[in-house]
Design a protein around this motif. Structure first.
Motif, short mmCIF file in Angstrom:
data_model
loop_
_atom_site.label_atom_id
_atom_site.label_comp_id
_atom_site.label_asym_id
_atom_site.label_seq_id
_atom_site.Cartn_x
_atom_site.Cartn_y
_atom_site.Cartn_z
N VAL A 97 101.74 -71.74 61.16
CA VAL A 97 101.16 -72.25 62.41
C VAL A 97 100.02 -71.33 62.84
N ARG A 98 98.89 -71.94 63.12
CA ARG A 98 97.71 -71.19 63.56
C ARG A 98 97.45 -71.51 65.03
N PHE A 99 97.30 -70.47 65.83
CA PHE A 99 97.01 -70.66 67.24
C PHE A 99 95.50 -70.57 67.47
N GLU A 100 95.08 -71.08 68.61
CA GLU A 100 93.64 -71.14 68.87
C GLU A 100 93.04 -69.76 69.11
N ASP A 101 93.87 -68.76 69.35
CA ASP A 101 93.35 -67.40 69.49
C ASP A 101 93.20 -66.72 68.14
#
Length: 116
Positions: A97-101
């Protein structure tokens, strides 16, 4: 901190189906892309499927038409529906999972075994 918990792996016969789930919990902000990878014995980890925040999807060529990735933003979850499984799909499957930060997390993996 974020935790990813996968479920749904197991043993299935060729031609069978499994559905993998991955739920994120903890300090969750805005999720960007959600992905599934797999690693077969003796092989490098490879990307299987990806779904963006706009729900655009991309698949590994060998799973196209058999696997479907989806996400539930309300549950911070991603799923991988796997149909017509083949022995060569045997691997440990990981959600990513990649977060927008820019921070990304891996799950611990779920073993999928396709065998008679």
């Amino acid at each position: 901190q974020v935790q990813l918990v996968e479920s749904g792996g197991g043993l299935v016969q060729p031609g069978g189906s499994l559905r993998l789930s991955c739920a994120a919990s903890g300090s969750i902000l805005s999720i960007n892309a959600m992905e599934w990878y797999r690693q077969a014995p003796g092989k490098e980890r490879e990307a299987v499927a990806r779904i963006t925040s706009a729900e655009s999807t991309i698949y590994l060529q060998s799973v196209k038409g058999r696997f479907t990735i989806s996400r539930d933003n309300a549950k911070n979850a991603v799923y991988l529906q796997m149909n017509n499984l083949k022995p060569e799909d045997t691997a440990v499957y990981y959600c990513h999972v990649r977060f927008e930060d820019g921070v990304a997390y891996w799950g611990k993996g779920a073993l999928v075994t396709v065998s008679l």
